[in-house]
Design an enzyme around this catalytic site. Sequence first.
Site, PDB file in Angstrom:
ATOM      1  N   GLY A   1     105.149 -26.629  87.606  1.00 14.49           N
ATOM      2  CA  GLY A   1     106.093 -27.025  87.712  1.00 14.49           C
ATOM      3  C   GLY A   1     105.882 -28.657  89.347  1.00 14.49           C
ATOM      4  O   GLY A   1     104.680 -29.298  88.880  1.00 14.49           O
TER       5      GLY A   1
ATOM      6  N   ASN B   1     103.488 -30.037  84.393  1.00 17.45           N
ATOM      7  CA  ASN B   1     104.455 -30.705  83.969  1.00 17.45           C
ATOM      8  C   ASN B   1     105.273 -31.157  84.819  1.00 17.45           C
ATOM      9  O   ASN B   1     106.016 -30.300  85.784  1.00 17.45           O
ATOM     10  CB  ASN B   1     105.106 -29.070  83.070  1.00 17.45           C
ATOM     11  N   TRP B   2     105.256 -32.300  84.832  1.00 10.55           N
ATOM     12  CA  TRP B   2     105.775 -33.681  86.184  1.00 10.55           C
ATOM     13  C   TRP B   2     107.223 -33.149  85.501  1.00 10.55           C
ATOM     14  O   TRP B   2     108.318 -33.492  86.227  1.00 10.55           O
ATOM     15  CB  TRP B   2     104.841 -34.247  85.607  1.00 10.55           C
ATOM     16  N   LYS B   3     107.750 -32.468  84.781  1.00 16.27           N
ATOM     17  CA  LYS B   3     109.324 -33.099  84.408  1.00 16.27           C
ATOM     18  C   LYS B   3     109.494 -34.597  83.985  1.00 16.27           C
ATOM     19  O   LYS B   3     109.080 -35.404  84.257  1.00 16.27           O
ATOM     20  CB  LYS B   3     109.995 -31.805  84.990  1.00 16.27           C
TER      21      LYS B   3
ATOM     22  N   GLU C   1     106.765 -18.307  81.520  1.00 18.64           N
ATOM     23  CA  GLU C   1     107.289 -18.407  82.051  1.00 18.64           C
ATOM     24  C   GLU C   1     109.128 -17.921  82.714  1.00 18.64           C
ATOM     25  O   GLU C   1     110.194 -18.370  81.971  1.00 18.64           O
ATOM     26  CB  GLU C   1     108.024 -19.992  81.786  1.00 18.64           C
TER      27      GLU C   1
ATOM     28  N   HIS D   1     110.481 -25.534  75.898  1.00 24.79           N
ATOM     29  CA  HIS D   1     110.171 -25.223  77.246  1.00 24.79           C
ATOM     30  C   HIS D   1     111.885 -24.834  78.059  1.00 24.79           C
ATOM     31  O   HIS D   1     113.090 -25.813  77.187  1.00 24.79           O
ATOM     32  CB  HIS D   1     110.449 -26.773  78.586  1.00 24.79           C
TER      33      HIS D   1
ATOM     34  N   SER E   1     107.196 -21.388  89.610  1.00 19.06           N
ATOM     35  CA  SER E   1     106.636 -21.339  90.825  1.00 19.06           C
ATOM     36  C   SER E   1     104.785 -20.911  91.116  1.00 19.06           C
ATOM     37  O   SER E   1     104.617 -19.894  92.147  1.00 19.06           O
ATOM     38  CB  SER E   1     107.636 -19.963  91.903  1.00 19.06           C
TER      39      SER E   1
ATOM     40  N   GLU F   1     114.415 -26.015  80.320  1.00 18.94           N
ATOM     41  CA  GLU F   1     115.255 -26.553  79.849  1.00 18.94           C
ATOM     42  C   GLU F   1     115.465 -27.656  79.201  1.00 18.94           C
ATOM     43  O   GLU F   1     116.941 -27.571  78.703  1.00 18.94           O
ATOM     44  CB  GLU F   1     114.871 -27.617  81.030  1.00 18.94           C
TER      45      GLU F   1
ATOM     46  N   GLY G   1     111.355 -22.892  89.380  1.00 23.82           N
ATOM     47  CA  GLY G   1     112.255 -23.930  90.400  1.00 23.82           C
ATOM     48  C   GLY G   1     112.521 -23.022  91.915  1.00 23.82           C
ATOM     49  O   GLY G   1     112.874 -23.046  92.595  1.00 23.82           O
TER      50      GLY G   1
HETATM   51  P1  13P Z   1     107.788 -24.764  88.505  1.00 19.42           P
HETATM   52  O1  13P Z   1     106.079 -24.569  89.430  1.00 19.42           O
HETATM   53  O2  13P Z   1     108.182 -25.444  90.118  1.00 19.42           O
HETATM   54  O3  13P Z   1     108.136 -22.911  89.058  1.00 19.42           O
HETATM   55  O4  13P Z   1     108.165 -24.910  86.923  1.00 19.42           O
HETATM   56  C1  13P Z   1     107.442 -24.332  86.098  1.00 19.42           C
HETATM   57  C2  13P Z   1     107.284 -24.944  85.009  1.00 19.42           C
HETATM   58  O5  13P Z   1     109.424 -25.438  84.366  1.00 19.42           O
HETATM   59  C3  13P Z   1     106.389 -25.249  84.343  1.00 19.42           C
HETATM   60  O6  13P Z   1     107.168 -25.734  82.674  1.00 19.42           O
END
Ligand code: 13P
Length: 250
Positions: A233, A9-11, A166, A94, A212, A96, A172
């Site tokens: 992520g 997930n590149w966000k 998650e 997600h 993470s 977010e 993150g």
């Molecule tokens: P990280 O791997 O940066 O913790 O993010 C996880 C995430 O939200 C994937 O959708």
Amino acid sequence: MRKKVIAGNWKMNHSPKDTRNYFAEFNDLVKDSEHEIILCVPYIDVAAALESTHDTNIKIGTQNLNHQVAGALTGDVSVKMLEDIGIKYSIIGHSERRQFHHETDDYVNLKIKSAFDHEIVPILCVGETLYERELGIAKEKIIIQIRKDLEGLPAKFAEQMIIAYEPIWAIGTGKTASTEDANEACKLIRDEIRKMYNDDVADKIRILYGGSVKPTNAQELFNLEDIDGGLVGGASLTPKDFADIVNFDK
Ligand code: 13P
């Protein structure tokens, strides 16, 4: 035996130019993998990503969709538009989007059903906040999300779903759930699916861990019985790191 899914997930990262450079390096590093490899990229990168992964074992997904086919919805991208260009996966719900765009479980449920109507497999995200974990209500939170998000979804679709557990406090932050906790949460989700549907659906559905995930912890996490891969992520932004995660078993 469930096929492992390693999804990135590149966000809100990488431009179309970065996307081309990324796949120029990444494709070769994972060409021998037997896992399902999915990169969920920003909308603006979808065309470049599809072009750069044509004829490879890499699938491209989005990070969201609008459940309506068309309409006066400024800034949104419809499920039908994604279907038309050949998108087969999308992250839905997600944390977010739930947090910053106020997406509710009812809305997530609509999106999941609409995705299947347009032959897109949802990668549904669920998980508890640190506050909920400290209150001791993490399990209840996860079960409520699963029940509401999948409400009324026929078994023939449920068995194709990908669900990512998650824990929000691990996203993150560099903090990862312990392997026992991660596996226990994924098992909890599978057991709930068994109650809602049957053994067949529970045994087919893929349940991922996200939060993470790094090259150094991927193998330990992905070898657990109820964890069928990961949603990654930060570590999916670099071709070498993400390839090392995809190749966790090599
Ligand atoms: P990280 O791997 O940066 O913790 O993010 C996880 C995430 O939200 C994937 O959708």
